[in-house]
Design a protein around this motif. Structure first.
Motif, PDB file in Angstrom:
ATOM      1  N   ASP A  35      -2.008   5.592  -7.830  1.00 23.58           N
ATOM      2  CA  ASP A  35      -2.859   5.763  -8.936  1.00 23.58           C
ATOM      3  C   ASP A  35      -3.234   4.485  -9.443  1.00 23.58           C
ATOM      4  N   CYS A  36      -3.708   3.516  -8.571  1.00 20.31           N
ATOM      5  CA  CYS A  36      -4.144   2.279  -8.653  1.00 20.31           C
ATOM      6  C   CYS A  36      -5.339   1.883  -7.605  1.00 20.31           C
ATOM      7  N   ILE A  37      -5.693   0.863  -7.705  1.00 22.04           N
ATOM      8  CA  ILE A  37      -6.958   0.280  -6.848  1.00 22.04           C
ATOM      9  C   ILE A  37      -6.412  -1.079  -6.323  1.00 22.04           C
ATOM     10  N   LEU A  38      -6.467  -1.295  -4.990  1.00 23.58           N
ATOM     11  CA  LEU A  38      -6.164  -2.535  -4.540  1.00 23.58           C
ATOM     12  C   LEU A  38      -7.136  -3.339  -4.403  1.00 23.58           C
ATOM     13  N   ASN A  39      -7.374  -4.648  -4.720  1.00 25.25           N
ATOM     14  CA  ASN A  39      -8.230  -5.460  -4.116  1.00 25.25           C
ATOM     15  C   ASN A  39      -7.982  -6.691  -3.358  1.00 25.25           C
TER      16      ASN A  39
ATOM     17  N   MET B 265       0.762  -1.268  -0.152  1.00 23.77           N
ATOM     18  CA  MET B 265      -0.034   0.096  -0.010  1.00 23.77           C
ATOM     19  C   MET B 265       0.853   1.321   0.094  1.00 23.77           C
ATOM     20  N   ASN B 266       0.546   2.464  -0.700  1.00 21.35           N
ATOM     21  CA  ASN B 266       0.934   3.439  -0.925  1.00 21.35           C
ATOM     22  C   ASN B 266       0.040   4.813  -0.372  1.00 21.35           C
ATOM     23  N   HIS B 267      -0.290   4.908   0.650  1.00 22.73           N
ATOM     24  CA  HIS B 267      -1.063   6.143   1.413  1.00 22.73           C
ATOM     25  C   HIS B 267      -2.272   5.948   0.997  1.00 22.73           C
ATOM     26  N   PRO B 268      -3.071   4.718   1.463  1.00 17.02           N
ATOM     27  CA  PRO B 268      -4.330   4.108   1.138  1.00 17.02           C
ATOM     28  C   PRO B 268      -5.431   5.216   1.557  1.00 17.02           C
ATOM     29  N   ASP B 269      -6.633   5.517   0.829  1.00 13.89           N
ATOM     30  CA  ASP B 269      -7.576   6.626   0.672  1.00 13.89           C
ATOM     31  C   ASP B 269      -8.812   6.272   1.094  1.00 13.89           C
ATOM     32  N   GLY B 270      -9.637   5.845  -0.152  1.00 10.37           N
ATOM     33  CA  GLY B 270     -10.994   5.509  -0.126  1.00 10.37           C
ATOM     34  C   GLY B 270     -10.977   3.910   0.217  1.00 10.37           C
ATOM     35  N   LEU B 271     -12.040   3.513   0.798  1.00 14.58           N
ATOM     36  CA  LEU B 271     -12.198   2.352   1.042  1.00 14.58           C
ATOM     37  C   LEU B 271     -13.882   1.754   0.823  1.00 14.58           C
ATOM     38  N   ALA B 272     -13.974   0.546   0.056  1.00 14.45           N
ATOM     39  CA  ALA B 272     -15.589   0.008  -0.132  1.00 14.45           C
ATOM     40  C   ALA B 272     -15.486  -1.370   0.111  1.00 14.45           C
TER      41      ALA B 272
ATOM     42  N   ASP C 284     -17.321 -10.176   0.429  1.00 16.97           N
ATOM     43  CA  ASP C 284     -16.084 -10.734   0.839  1.00 16.97           C
ATOM     44  C   ASP C 284     -14.931  -9.983   0.365  1.00 16.97           C
ATOM     45  N   ARG C 285     -14.914  -8.764  -0.127  1.00 19.95           N
ATOM     46  CA  ARG C 285     -14.048  -8.085  -0.726  1.00 19.95           C
ATOM     47  C   ARG C 285     -13.906  -6.616  -0.237  1.00 19.95           C
ATOM     48  N   ILE C 286     -12.743  -6.114  -0.499  1.00 17.30           N
ATOM     49  CA  ILE C 286     -12.724  -4.650  -0.005  1.00 17.30           C
ATOM     50  C   ILE C 286     -11.618  -4.029  -1.118  1.00 17.30           C
ATOM     51  N   LEU C 287     -12.217  -2.898  -1.678  1.00 17.71           N
ATOM     52  CA  LEU C 287     -11.436  -2.167  -2.472  1.00 17.71           C
ATOM     53  C   LEU C 287     -10.579  -1.012  -1.930  1.00 17.71           C
TER      54      LEU C 287
ATOM     55  N   LYS D  20      -4.536   8.623 -18.056  1.00 20.08           N
ATOM     56  CA  LYS D  20      -5.783   9.169 -18.414  1.00 20.08           C
ATOM     57  C   LYS D  20      -6.652   8.289 -19.318  1.00 20.08           C
ATOM     58  N   GLY D  21      -6.408   7.091 -19.368  1.00 22.32           N
ATOM     59  CA  GLY D  21      -7.122   6.254 -20.322  1.00 22.32           C
ATOM     60  C   GLY D  21      -8.011   5.361 -19.436  1.00 22.32           C
ATOM     61  N   GLU D  22      -8.450   4.376 -20.319  1.00 27.05           N
ATOM     62  CA  GLU D  22      -9.519   3.496 -19.695  1.00 27.05           C
ATOM     63  C   GLU D  22      -8.547   2.656 -18.528  1.00 27.05           C
ATOM     64  N   SER D  23      -9.287   2.601 -17.392  1.00 28.33           N
ATOM     65  CA  SER D  23      -8.608   1.874 -16.184  1.00 28.33           C
ATOM     66  C   SER D  23      -7.284   2.488 -15.730  1.00 28.33           C
ATOM     67  N   GLU D  24      -7.092   3.744 -16.140  1.00 28.06           N
ATOM     68  CA  GLU D  24      -5.754   4.418 -15.608  1.00 28.06           C
ATOM     69  C   GLU D  24      -6.545   5.612 -14.901  1.00 28.06           C
ATOM     70  N   PHE D  25      -5.399   5.834 -13.579  1.00 22.81           N
ATOM     71  CA  PHE D  25      -6.202   6.724 -12.874  1.00 22.81           C
ATOM     72  C   PHE D  25      -5.046   8.025 -12.437  1.00 22.81           C
TER      73      PHE D  25
END
Length: 282
Positions: free
Chosen positions: A102-106, A82-89, A93-96, A122-127
Motif C-alpha cells: 500500500d505505497c509507491i516506491l520512488n 520491495m513487497n510484491h512490486p506490481d505496476g511500473l512507470a 530518470d526516475r521509476i515509480l 483511504k485518505g489523501e496519498s493513502e492506498f
C-alpha cells in the motif's frame, strides 16, 4: 495537455506476426536470470531498457533490448524494500513502483532508492493495493490505480496529493493510460474500459462492443500510436487487440500474460506466463 508515455515514439505494429516471440528469456527461480510471478513491465525510452516487476522475488529487473539481464534492484531492508512490486512507470530518470504493502516506491532508473510515497488507508496519498500507474510527461503528474479504494489518485510532479476521481464508477481499477484526449482506465470487476476527460468526467464505458464480453481476467493494457488497445487477459491465456472504435481485431494466444508495453522499434514486450515466468519480445 496530457501526453501518453510512448504514443508518438513507436512504429506501426503488425500484430498478426505475433505467432512466436523473437526473444523469450527467464525461467522460474530466485536467481538473477529468473523470474517469479512477473507483473508490470515498462520501457526506458531513452535507452530501450526493459524494466520488469519481479513480484515474488521482491525486486525490479532490468534487461537490455536483446533480453540480456543488466540490473536487479530493490533494497533488502529499510524504506526501499520491495513487497510484491506490481505496476511500473518511468519518466526521465526516475521509476515509480506500486506494491502490495500500500505505497509507491520512488527509485532512480539506475536502481538507487529515493523515497516512499503514501501509506495504507483511504485518505489523501493513502492506498489500498495500488496497481497500474502512469506519468503524464507534459507536467509530471502521476495517475495511480488505487484499486481497493476504487479510485484513481493523481499526484503532482513533486509526488504530493493533488486530487482523486472515479469512486462512483470504478470497481477495482487495474491500469491507467493517457492519450491526448482521454484517461483510459481498465476496470476488473466491471470488465470494461472507462474513458474520462481531463476534467475528470466520465465520457463513456466501453462494454457494449465486445470488450466486457470477451475479457475474462484482464491485467494490464497498452495504447499504441494508432490508438489500438492491447489488453492482456490472464485466465484466457491471450492478448486481445482492439481498434480505436473498440472492435476486436485480433486475439493472440499467450500463456498467462500480465504486463505489456511496446518499445520504440515497434516490438511488443509481454511479461507473461504467470505460470511459466517468461519475458517475451515479439
Amino acid at each position: 495537455m496530457a501526453t501518453a508515455n510512448t504514443l508518438e515514439r513507436i512504429f506501426s505494429v503488425d500484430y498478426k506476426r505475433m505467432i512466436q516471440p523473437i526473444v523469450s528469456v527467464c525461467t522460474w527461480g530466485k536467481g538473477l536470470e529468473n523470474l517469479r510471478r512477473p507483473r508490470g513491465v515498462t520501457i526506458d525510452i531513452s535507452t530501450g531498457d526493459i524494466y520488469v516487476a519481479d513480484c515474488e522475488n521482491n525486486c525490479v529487473k532490468v534487461f537490455d533490448c536483446s533480453g540480456k539481464i543488466m540490473l536487479k534492484f530493490g533494497d533488502e531492508e529499510g524504506e526501499g524494500k520491495m513487497n510484491h512490486p506490481d505496476g511500473l512507470a518511468i519518466c526521465r530518470d526516475r521509476i515509480l513502483i506500486s506494491q502490495r504493502n500500500d505505497c509507491i516506491l520512488n527509485y532512480q532508473v539506475n536502481g538507487k532508492f529515493i523515497s516512499i510515497i503514501g501509506e495504507p488507508g483511504k485518505g489523501e496519498s493513502e492506498f489500498d493495493y495500488p496497481r497500474g500507474l502512469t506519468i503524464d510527461e507534459s507536467n509530471g503528474e502521476v495517475y495511480i490505480c488505487d484499486s481497493h479504494n476504487h479510485r484513481i489518485q493523481i499526484l503532482s510532479k513533486e509526488l504530493t496529493y493533488k486530487t482523486q476521481f472515479g469512486q462512483e464508477n470504478l470497481k477495482y481499477p487495474l491500469d491507467v493510460k493517457l492519450t491526448k484526449q482521454f484517461i483510459y482506465i481498465l476496470d476488473l470487476s466491471n470488465l470494461c474500459l472507462h474513458l474520462y476527460n481531463y476534467n475528470l468526467i466520465l465520457q463513456r464505458s466501453i462494454i457494449s462492443r465486445g470488450i466486457g464480453l470477451q475479457l475474462n481476467c484482464p491485467y494490464f493494457f497498452y495504447i499504441d500510436n494508432s490508438n489500438n488497445i492491447l489488453i492482456t487477459d490472464y485466465y484466457s491465456n491471450s492478448l486481445s487487440v482492439f481498434n480505436s472504435q473498440f472492435d476486436l481485431i485480433y486475439k493472440i494466444s499467450i500463456g498467462y500474460p500480465t504486463g505489456i508495453t511496446v518499445d520504440n522499434r515497434g516490438r511488443v514486450i509481454v511479461v507473461c506466463d504467470w505460470g511459466e515466468h517468461y519475458l517475451n519480445i515479439f
